[in-house]
Scaffold this motif. Sequence first.
Motif, PDB file in Angstrom:
ATOM      1  N   HIS A 190       0.845  -1.191   0.000  1.00 60.97           N
ATOM      2  CA  HIS A 190       0.000   0.000   0.000  1.00 60.97           C
ATOM      3  C   HIS A 190       0.889   1.252   0.000  1.00 60.97           C
ATOM      4  CE1 HIS A 190      -3.158  -2.755   0.475  1.00 60.97           C
ATOM      5  NE2 HIS A 190      -3.224  -2.807   1.798  1.00 60.97           N
ATOM      6  N   ALA A 191       1.266   1.692  -1.191  1.00 63.21           N
ATOM      7  CA  ALA A 191       2.230   2.788  -1.308  1.00 63.21           C
ATOM      8  C   ALA A 191       1.710   4.090  -0.710  1.00 63.21           C
ATOM      9  CB  ALA A 191       2.608   2.991  -2.771  1.00 63.21           C
ATOM     10  N   ALA A 192       0.439   4.401  -0.919  1.00 60.88           N
ATOM     11  CA  ALA A 192      -0.098   5.656  -0.391  1.00 60.88           C
ATOM     12  C   ALA A 192      -0.094   5.644   1.132  1.00 60.88           C
ATOM     13  CB  ALA A 192      -1.509   5.887  -0.913  1.00 60.88           C
ATOM     14  N   HIS A 193      -0.393   4.500   1.733  1.00 61.55           N
ATOM     15  CA  HIS A 193      -0.364   4.379   3.188  1.00 61.55           C
ATOM     16  C   HIS A 193       1.073   4.540   3.701  1.00 61.55           C
ATOM     17  CE1 HIS A 193      -4.109   2.473   2.007  1.00 61.55           C
ATOM     18  NE2 HIS A 193      -4.525   2.438   3.262  1.00 61.55           N
ATOM     19  N   ALA A 207       8.420  -5.791   2.146  1.00 63.12           N
ATOM     20  CA  ALA A 207       8.019  -5.386   0.793  1.00 63.12           C
ATOM     21  C   ALA A 207       8.842  -6.103  -0.265  1.00 63.12           C
ATOM     22  CB  ALA A 207       8.163  -3.868   0.640  1.00 63.12           C
ATOM     23  N   VAL A 208      10.147  -6.240  -0.030  1.00 57.96           N
ATOM     24  CA  VAL A 208      11.022  -6.910  -0.990  1.00 57.96           C
ATOM     25  C   VAL A 208      10.637  -8.375  -1.127  1.00 57.96           C
ATOM     26  CG1 VAL A 208      13.387  -7.724  -1.363  1.00 57.96           C
ATOM     27  CG2 VAL A 208      12.969  -5.343  -0.739  1.00 57.96           C
ATOM     28  N   GLY A 209      10.376  -9.038  -0.010  1.00 56.79           N
ATOM     29  CA  GLY A 209       9.994 -10.442  -0.071  1.00 56.79           C
ATOM     30  C   GLY A 209       8.744 -10.658  -0.897  1.00 56.79           C
ATOM     31  N   ARG A 210       7.751  -9.814  -0.721  1.00 51.60           N
ATOM     32  CA  ARG A 210       6.508  -9.934  -1.485  1.00 51.60           C
ATOM     33  C   ARG A 210       6.735  -9.623  -2.963  1.00 51.60           C
ATOM     34  NH1 ARG A 210       1.434 -10.202   1.058  1.00 51.60           N
ATOM     35  NH2 ARG A 210       1.700 -11.546   2.874  1.00 51.60           N
ATOM     36  N   ALA A 211       7.507  -8.580  -3.254  1.00 50.71           N
ATOM     37  CA  ALA A 211       7.760  -8.211  -4.651  1.00 50.71           C
ATOM     38  C   ALA A 211       8.523  -9.312  -5.375  1.00 50.71           C
ATOM     39  CB  ALA A 211       8.542  -6.897  -4.708  1.00 50.71           C
ATOM     40  N   VAL A 217       6.528   0.857  -3.000  1.00 51.48           N
ATOM     41  CA  VAL A 217       6.833   0.909  -1.568  1.00 51.48           C
ATOM     42  C   VAL A 217       8.344   0.837  -1.345  1.00 51.48           C
ATOM     43  CG1 VAL A 217       6.703  -0.417   0.577  1.00 51.48           C
ATOM     44  CG2 VAL A 217       4.625   0.036  -0.727  1.00 51.48           C
ATOM     45  N   ILE A 218       9.014  -0.057  -2.076  1.00 50.07           N
ATOM     46  CA  ILE A 218      10.468  -0.183  -1.961  1.00 50.07           C
ATOM     47  C   ILE A 218      11.138   1.145  -2.287  1.00 50.07           C
ATOM     48  CG2 ILE A 218      12.513  -1.278  -2.960  1.00 50.07           C
ATOM     49  CD1 ILE A 218      10.721  -3.801  -3.343  1.00 50.07           C
ATOM     50  N   ARG A 219      10.708   1.796  -3.354  1.00 47.17           N
ATOM     51  CA  ARG A 219      11.279   3.093  -3.727  1.00 47.17           C
ATOM     52  C   ARG A 219      11.094   4.113  -2.597  1.00 47.17           C
ATOM     53  NH1 ARG A 219       8.742   1.610  -8.664  1.00 47.17           N
ATOM     54  NH2 ARG A 219      10.261   1.272 -10.361  1.00 47.17           N
ATOM     55  N   LEU A 252      16.243  -1.984  -7.962  1.00 45.60           N
ATOM     56  CA  LEU A 252      15.764  -0.975  -7.022  1.00 45.60           C
ATOM     57  C   LEU A 252      16.706  -0.868  -5.820  1.00 45.60           C
ATOM     58  CD1 LEU A 252      11.943  -1.811  -6.965  1.00 45.60           C
ATOM     59  CD2 LEU A 252      12.996   0.209  -7.970  1.00 45.60           C
ATOM     60  N   LEU A 253      17.135  -2.011  -5.307  1.00 43.48           N
ATOM     61  CA  LEU A 253      17.989  -2.015  -4.123  1.00 43.48           C
ATOM     62  C   LEU A 253      19.377  -1.456  -4.421  1.00 43.48           C
ATOM     63  CD1 LEU A 253      16.995  -5.463  -2.588  1.00 43.48           C
ATOM     64  CD2 LEU A 253      16.140  -3.185  -1.986  1.00 43.48           C
TER      65      LEU A 253
END
Length: 215
Positions: free
Chosen positions: A76-79, A104-108, A128-130, A162-163
């Motif tokens: 949930h990026a906005a959250h 977030a990384v694990g899910r992505a 979210v990672i960003r 990203l990382l």
Amino acid sequence: ALAPPPPAPLGADHPRAAAGAVDEATLARAFAIANGSREQPDALRPLLAGGAASAAMRGGMYDSWTLLHAAAQKGHAAHVALLLSHGAPTDAANKKGDTPLSKAVGRAAAAASASAATPPPPSGHEEVIRLLLRAGAEPCAANLRGVTSLDLAAGCERVLALLRAAPSLAASRGEGAFGTAAGEGEFGAGPAGDEVVAARVAGAGGGAGGGGSLT
């Protein structure tokens, strides 16, 4: 979607109990919004103004999960952006040592691996990672099993890209965050930073999944 477990009663030595009375209903409501998918982040705003929800941003509920952990795992990026704007710490760790970034990384990475033949479009988890990296989240931070976000992203080049752009890794390449000083854009790369990533990925043994409930 997995719902968070009911909150455990606070012990007398709990840091939030020592700070005074805590409205558990407000905490549960804040976690439900961060962990859910139907409510807009604006529903969190009035809760973040109170001490109870502010305490939840520092951990101590649901096995030391914070609101940022919950929102990050769900993508949930906005959250996440709202929580960061209210000072949510990016380096908070739950009882297993997992950070919001690692969730977030694990899910992505899991989503990318599940559809390797046809890579999915960028997900909320990637945004979210960003956001977390720009806020200072550390991809080399290890949990209690010694697993880092870089380990979790092993084999998923899009997430690794990203990382690699994290400020800490960019600094090891003599760049600004996200490659800006070198004019390479968000996914700038360089030998020193790539060596750090390669070393972590080589020792990851294929990485590990990052899904699951709030545990």
